[in-house]
Design a protein around this motif. Structure first.
Motif, short mmCIF file in Angstrom:
data_model
loop_
_atom_site.label_atom_id
_atom_site.label_comp_id
_atom_site.label_asym_id
_atom_site.label_seq_id
_atom_site.Cartn_x
_atom_site.Cartn_y
_atom_site.Cartn_z
N ALA A 189 0.82 -1.21 0.00
CA ALA A 189 0.00 0.00 0.00
C ALA A 189 0.85 1.26 0.00
CB ALA A 189 -0.93 -0.01 1.20
N ALA A 190 2.11 1.15 0.42
CA ALA A 190 2.99 2.32 0.46
C ALA A 190 4.43 1.82 0.57
CB ALA A 190 2.65 3.22 1.65
N GLY A 191 5.34 2.64 0.06
CA GLY A 191 6.76 2.30 0.15
C GLY A 191 7.58 3.53 0.48
N MET A 192 8.58 3.35 1.33
CA MET A 192 9.50 4.45 1.66
C MET A 192 10.91 3.99 1.33
SD MET A 192 11.89 5.98 3.65
CE MET A 192 12.38 7.67 3.89
N ILE A 207 20.16 -2.66 -16.73
CA ILE A 207 18.85 -2.10 -17.06
C ILE A 207 17.73 -2.85 -16.33
CG2 ILE A 207 17.18 -1.78 -18.92
CD1 ILE A 207 19.58 -1.17 -20.76
N ASP A 208 17.78 -4.18 -16.38
CA ASP A 208 16.72 -4.97 -15.76
C ASP A 208 16.64 -4.77 -14.25
OD1 ASP A 208 16.02 -5.98 -18.19
OD2 ASP A 208 17.05 -7.90 -17.96
N ASN A 209 17.76 -4.44 -13.63
CA ASN A 209 17.78 -4.23 -12.19
C ASN A 209 17.62 -2.77 -11.78
OD1 ASN A 209 18.45 -6.90 -10.66
ND2 ASN A 209 19.77 -6.94 -12.46
N SER A 210 17.32 -1.90 -12.76
CA SER A 210 17.16 -0.47 -12.48
C SER A 210 15.68 -0.11 -12.43
CB SER A 210 17.86 0.36 -13.56
OG SER A 210 19.26 0.13 -13.53
N PRO A 211 15.17 0.31 -11.28
CA PRO A 211 13.74 0.65 -11.18
C PRO A 211 13.32 1.75 -12.15
CG PRO A 211 14.74 0.49 -8.99
CD PRO A 211 15.86 0.40 -9.98
N LEU A 212 14.20 2.67 -12.47
CA LEU A 212 13.83 3.79 -13.32
C LEU A 212 13.24 3.35 -14.65
CD1 LEU A 212 13.94 6.91 -13.69
CD2 LEU A 212 16.15 6.56 -14.82
N PHE A 213 13.79 2.29 -15.23
CA PHE A 213 13.34 1.85 -16.55
C PHE A 213 11.96 1.20 -16.51
CE2 PHE A 213 17.97 2.02 -16.87
CZ PHE A 213 18.12 2.82 -18.00
N TYR A 214 11.47 0.96 -15.33
CA TYR A 214 10.15 0.33 -15.18
C TYR A 214 9.21 1.23 -14.38
CZ TYR A 214 12.87 -3.53 -16.90
OH TYR A 214 13.69 -4.31 -17.67
N ALA A 215 9.54 2.52 -14.35
CA ALA A 215 8.72 3.48 -13.60
C ALA A 215 7.25 3.47 -14.00
CB ALA A 215 9.30 4.89 -13.76
N PRO A 216 6.90 3.27 -15.28
CA PRO A 216 5.47 3.24 -15.63
C PRO A 216 4.69 2.13 -14.92
CG PRO A 216 6.80 3.59 -17.59
CD PRO A 216 7.75 3.25 -16.49
N LYS A 217 5.37 1.10 -14.46
CA LYS A 217 4.67 0.01 -13.78
C LYS A 217 4.34 0.31 -12.32
CE LYS A 217 6.55 -3.80 -16.56
NZ LYS A 217 7.23 -5.12 -16.51
N ILE A 218 4.89 1.39 -11.80
CA ILE A 218 4.72 1.68 -10.38
C ILE A 218 3.35 2.28 -10.11
CG2 ILE A 218 5.58 3.06 -8.44
CD1 ILE A 218 8.37 2.90 -9.67
N ASN A 219 2.63 1.66 -9.20
CA ASN A 219 1.34 2.17 -8.74
C ASN A 219 1.32 2.42 -7.23
OD1 ASN A 219 -0.02 2.00 -11.34
ND2 ASN A 219 0.09 -0.23 -11.07
N THR A 220 2.39 2.06 -6.56
CA THR A 220 2.48 2.20 -5.11
C THR A 220 2.93 3.61 -4.75
OG1 THR A 220 3.13 -0.13 -4.94
CG2 THR A 220 3.55 1.27 -3.02
N PRO A 221 2.23 4.32 -3.86
CA PRO A 221 2.70 5.63 -3.40
C PRO A 221 4.10 5.49 -2.80
CG PRO A 221 0.45 5.26 -2.69
CD PRO A 221 0.93 3.96 -3.25
N LEU A 222 5.02 6.38 -3.20
CA LEU A 222 6.42 6.23 -2.82
C LEU A 222 6.94 7.51 -2.18
CD1 LEU A 222 8.94 4.35 -2.99
CD2 LEU A 222 9.50 5.49 -5.15
#
Length: 941
Positions: free
Chosen positions: A788-791, A837-852
């Motif tokens: 539900a949330a990530g810090m 690239i595969d281990n970099s969150p930035l390249f998969y930013a569109p998949k993020i739906n969790t409030p960060l």
């Protein structure tokens, strides 16, 4: 009609049952009510929570001294009589030292914190700020005396009734114009010599430095006086038994650092007559008996490298036997040429050269240290011979036997320094340095872990290529490399290491007297190994540790010890790696047999100190609930008693409990973790949960965490107190797939708790981590929406840009971290581009739906600040809910002294999780931010 009849005995039993049931119900109800009445921990409670530190015990074991400090506010120095359990509290006392015979305790006393705050508000100059006082508590008289405005104090290691201390000299206001013209500003301060039993004092003016001889009641001190013509320095010795003072040296110029040998028969110091700001020093040695002094090292001395001289930045020391005088040399300093140009008339740039041994940022980070670098030299006091030991290549030389040894270990990193920018390795060539001649003999090349035995007979090293220890004799004929562990069918390397680099060894416990054996650790046990290879290696603990999954480690109870004594009664720490129990065992190093358990249970034990002349042992015991207070016992742990009570207020608060959790990861690996629960846990209730992680932490299940404002991570105790579950899973990794390893461990652990623990609220689970843990938070929210949330604190978001970045604290390239160590890619960016690239969150930013929520500070010297910025601007553009906290001029983790920033982070992180996991109202800063124009005016809480 039916009548029920009871026998008298039946009726009595029934009434007893009814009464008992009622009593139990009453107790349960009362207990529940009492639990409900316990307070939850809030940020207002942090300051009062205290810590214990700097504990020491008198040689006879009768007096225990320790500091008891709140996290904010004035602390206390505690003096406890272990015979009658009486205790004296000294407000604001710290840096205590017990006089060796137990007559008195000397300590600093801080000024009251509120007076320091007032001075800061008034912008008082640094030199005029409130100063420490000196306190002396006379144990036999049960009273103490105090002296104000004290800079430092000193007392000898042997029995002494005297103490010396330096006080600030207050300049006298002179209103006479003529005197103002002639009066020169004087250096030094007032030194006071105090006879503690009687209170008698002697005072000496213009003292610039002072020191007692360790094992004699002789005080050596320097004084400086100046007039309009010259500066003159004097070095004197004061003898406590006779109270006589003798002048050892008097001459024009400046002296620095008079250092006596241990018996007080000689003193060495630096002297210069140069009147310029840049001074060239000579090393002077004075003999007490003859009152004669001589220059023993100068720029023109035989044995001194051409163009070199003794350096004011070096450390002067005598060997324990007084036969060797060590000091630092360096190229003779030259005055800077007069610069006629203005700053704007000169170019300001750094030139990066591909052949530089270190990168420019590393050169700049090490610049002040390099400016003050010195090279070890020795003067032999018996044959009056000067030998230069270190040089421009072999820059580091380490002596043995408290300086008494005839050989030393030299290291040359020059052949490997350039490559260390991307390997991160501290590879070196090892030399044996002859202290009598200065001759350096190459012993080993391209090694990382090397040590010289304390007796100087062997060089021992660890070979990463075959994960084995080796030894070689230091004799000229000793060219054979002896394998110490290769033939032992046990691993002496870290068996659980999962980074790409070769695993490190568990280490060396020490050596037997006369270098007869070396004691080497495996994962669990201690091995006794003959460095000549003649005798068969044996597990001196008889593999007891491995058979019982107990990690055994030697405890050095005597700080002066050079060799591990071959006797019974030696102390070992013990840690059971399955149950996480810990404790102590005793071992006999004169033979081979199983160690004997002293204590082993569900607490974490740690050794503190031991009395030098008695069997009194001081140690700590803790678990999630029990604070690590001080305990004392004998060395067999008989008559154990707790002698401190740091936080009695804890009983009034709803605390945290811990338990071990085990589950199978998605790859089938058996993993462990810790589950924190509130003390008033109700299994019929649903609880929100925060998952915190950083590699493997299950061994900390019995560690205590006091309520404290965050420097970067959640405080598990605080969150549990406030109705959260906190889960801390262990993580294992596979090279090339660090993100996948985190997912397999953390998410599988979360699913396990959801499926087996109905009290876990699966819709209200958050995740939090800092640094490497922050990266894993950022990665996980690209893989799953279950949180539900990530810090994420200081996360690497883009490994492709981070790879070529700089760790600004050290100035080193970050390449090694990805190729060799924690980031675990296992290759360069051009060798494994898709892994980066595969281990970099930035390249998969569109998949993020969790409030960060992120924290990334603008002075982060470990993970570049731009990593947080890259992630933030990407999510902002994608219109994803994201916040970033940037604390100004703060490093990777908030500084310990940055109380306001720590409290602020703690509050904002708590508000963030409370909103998303407990549905509490969103604070203003989350709702609408905090514009720069309002910075400092409001906080948006």
């Amino acid at each position: 009609m039916v009548f029920w009849q009871f026998e008298k005995t039946d009726f009595t039993q029934m009434m007893m049952k009814i009464l008992l049931t009622a009593l139990v119900a009453f107790c349960v109800f009362t207990g529940t009510a009492q639990e409900k009445n316990k307070k939850v921990i809030t940020s207002n409670d942090y300051a009062q929570w205290k810590t214990i530190g700097n504990e020491s015990v008198s040689h006879d074991g009768q007096t225990l001294v320790y500091e008891l400090n709140p996290q904010q506010g004035d602390g206390f120095l505690m003096l406890r009589n272990l015979k009658n359990d009486s205790e004296v509290t000294i407000s604001r006392g710290y840096k205590a030292e017990l006089e060796s015979s137990g007559h008195f305790v000397a300590f600093h006393i801080k000024p009251p914190e509120d007076s320091v705050r007032v001075a800061k508000k008034k912008k008082v100059k640094k030199e005029d700020m409130p100063m420490d006082s000196l306190g002396i508590y006379r144990l036999s008289q049960s009273n103490h005396i105090r002296f104000g405005q004290v800079k430092s104090y000193d007392l000898p290691e042997v029995n002494s009734e005297w103490i010396a201390f330096l006080t600030k000299t207050v300049a006298q206001v002179d209103t006479t114009a003529e005197k103002k013209k002639s009066k020169e500003k004087q250096s030094g301060d007032t030194m006071v010599l105090l006879h503690v039993p009687s209170g008698d004092t002697l005072m000496f003016q213009r003292v610039t430095s002072y020191r007692f001889a360790k094992k004699a009641g002789k005080l050596f001190f320097s004084q400086e006086g100046r007039d309009s013509v010259a500066t003159r320095s004097v070095i004197s010795v004061w003898d406590s038994p006779t109270r006589n003072i003798s002048v050892l040296f008097s001459d024009e110029g400046w002296v620095k650092d008079p250092i006596p040998n241990e018996t007080g028969s000689q003193v060495a110091f630096l002297h210069s007559k140069d009147t310029a700001e840049v001074k060239v020093f000579s090393l002077v040695l004075a003999n007490i008996g003859s009152s004669k002094s001589q220059v023993v090292a100068a720029s023109n001395n035989t044995g001194m490298p051409v163009g070199w001289s003794p350096s004011e930045h070096g450390r002067i020391s005598f060997s324990e036997d007084g036969k060797k005088l060590y000091f630092g040399t360096a190229p003779t300093p030259q005055p800077e040429p007069v610069d006629s140009l203005l700053p704007e008339e000169k170019p300001g740039l750094d030139i990066w050269h591909w052949k530089d041994a270190t990168l420019q940022p590393q050169q700049k980070a090490e610049l002040e240290r390099e400016k003050k670098r010195t090279y070890l030299a020795v003067y032999h006091t018996e044959n009056n011979r000067l030998i230069q030991l270190a040089d421009l290549n072999i820059r580091d030389v380490s002596t043995i036997q408290k300086g008494n040894g005839n050989v030393a270990l030299g290291s040359d990193v020059s052949n490997y320094q350039r490559a260390s920018s991307w390997t991160g390795s501290r590879t070196r060539d090892a030399y044996l340095v002859d202290l009598a001649t200065g001759i350096k003999r190459l012993m080993l090349q391209e090694k990382n872990i090397v040590q010289l035995s304390p007796g100087g007979k062997y060089i021992v090293w660890y070979e990463h290529a075959d994960s084995s220890w080796y030894a070689r004799s230091t004799e000229l004929t000793g060219t054979e490399e002896i394998s110490l562990t290769k033939m032992i069918p046990i691993g002496f390397y870290n068996e659980t290491d999962d980074t790409p680099a070769p695993p490190s060894p568990y280490g060396v416990a020490g050596w037997a007297p006369d270098d007869r054996y070396i004691y080497i650790y495996d994962r669990y046990d201690i091995w006794r190994i003959d460095p000549t290879g003649t005798r068969v290696p044996v597990s001196i603990t008889q593999s007891f540790g491995r058979r019982n999954n107990i990690r055994l480690r030697y405890i050095k109870t005597d700080p002066e010890e050079e060799f591990i004594p071959s006797k019974a009664g030696l102390l070992l720490s013990a840690f059971q790696t399955e149950s996480m129990q810990s404790g102590f065992f005793t071992a006999d190093f004169s033979t081979v047999k199983e160690p004997v358990k002293l204590v082993l249970d569900d607490h974490f034990y740690s050794f503190s100190t031991k009395a030098k002349e008695s069997e009194v042992l001081v140690w700590k015991k803790e678990d999630a609930i029990i604070f690590p207070d001080l305990w004392v016992s004998d060395t067999r742990f008989n008559h154990a008693k707790k002698v401190s009570d740091a936080n009695p207020q804890q009983k009034d608060y709803n605390w945290a409990t811990t338990e071990l959790v085990e589950w199978n990861s998605f790859t089938g690996e058996r993993l462990k973790g810790i589950l924190y629960k509130p003390e008033n846990f109700n299994p019929g209730k649903k609880y929100p949960m925060v998952i915190y992680f950083y590699e493997q932490m299950s061994e900390s299940v019995n560690r205590h965490q006091i309520p404290s404002p965050s420097r970067s991570t959640i405080n598990r105790t605080i969150y549990a107190s406030n109705g959260y579950l906190v889960f801390v899973p262990d993580i294992t990794y596979k090279t090339g797939y660090p993100g996948e390893g985190a997912y397999n461990a953390i998410v599988s652990g979360a699913h396990h708790l959801i499926s087996t623990c109905p009290f876990v609220d699966k819709d209200n689970i958050g995740i939090q981590g800092q640094s490497w843990g922050g990266y894993q938070v950022a990665y996980l929210v690209t893989r799953t929406d279950m949180f539900a949330a990530g810090m994420a604190g200081a996360p690497v978001s883009n490994m492709t840009s981070a790879y070529g970045g700089i760790r600004w604290e050290t100035g080193m390239s970050r390449m090694f971290q990805y190729e060799q160590t924690q980031s675990r890619i296992g290759g360069t960016l051009w060798e494994k581009p898709m892994h980066y690239i595969d281990n970099s969150p930035l390249f998969y930013a569109p998949k993020i739906n969790t409030p960060l929520l992120m924290m990334h500070n603008d002075n982060d010297g470990a993970v570049p600040w731009y990593q947080g910025i890259e992630m933030f601007v990407a999510l902002r553009r994608l219109d994803k809910p994201v916040w970033m906290l940037t604390y100004n001029n703060e490093p990777h983790n908030l500084k310990g002294e940055s109380w306001a920033n720590r409290m602020d982070l703690d509050d904002r992180m708590f508000q963030f999780f409370n909103h998303f996991l407990k549905n509490e109202p969103m604070p203003e800063w989350m709702e609408s931010g905090l514009p720069a124009i309002e910075k400092g005016k409001k906080r948006g809480y």
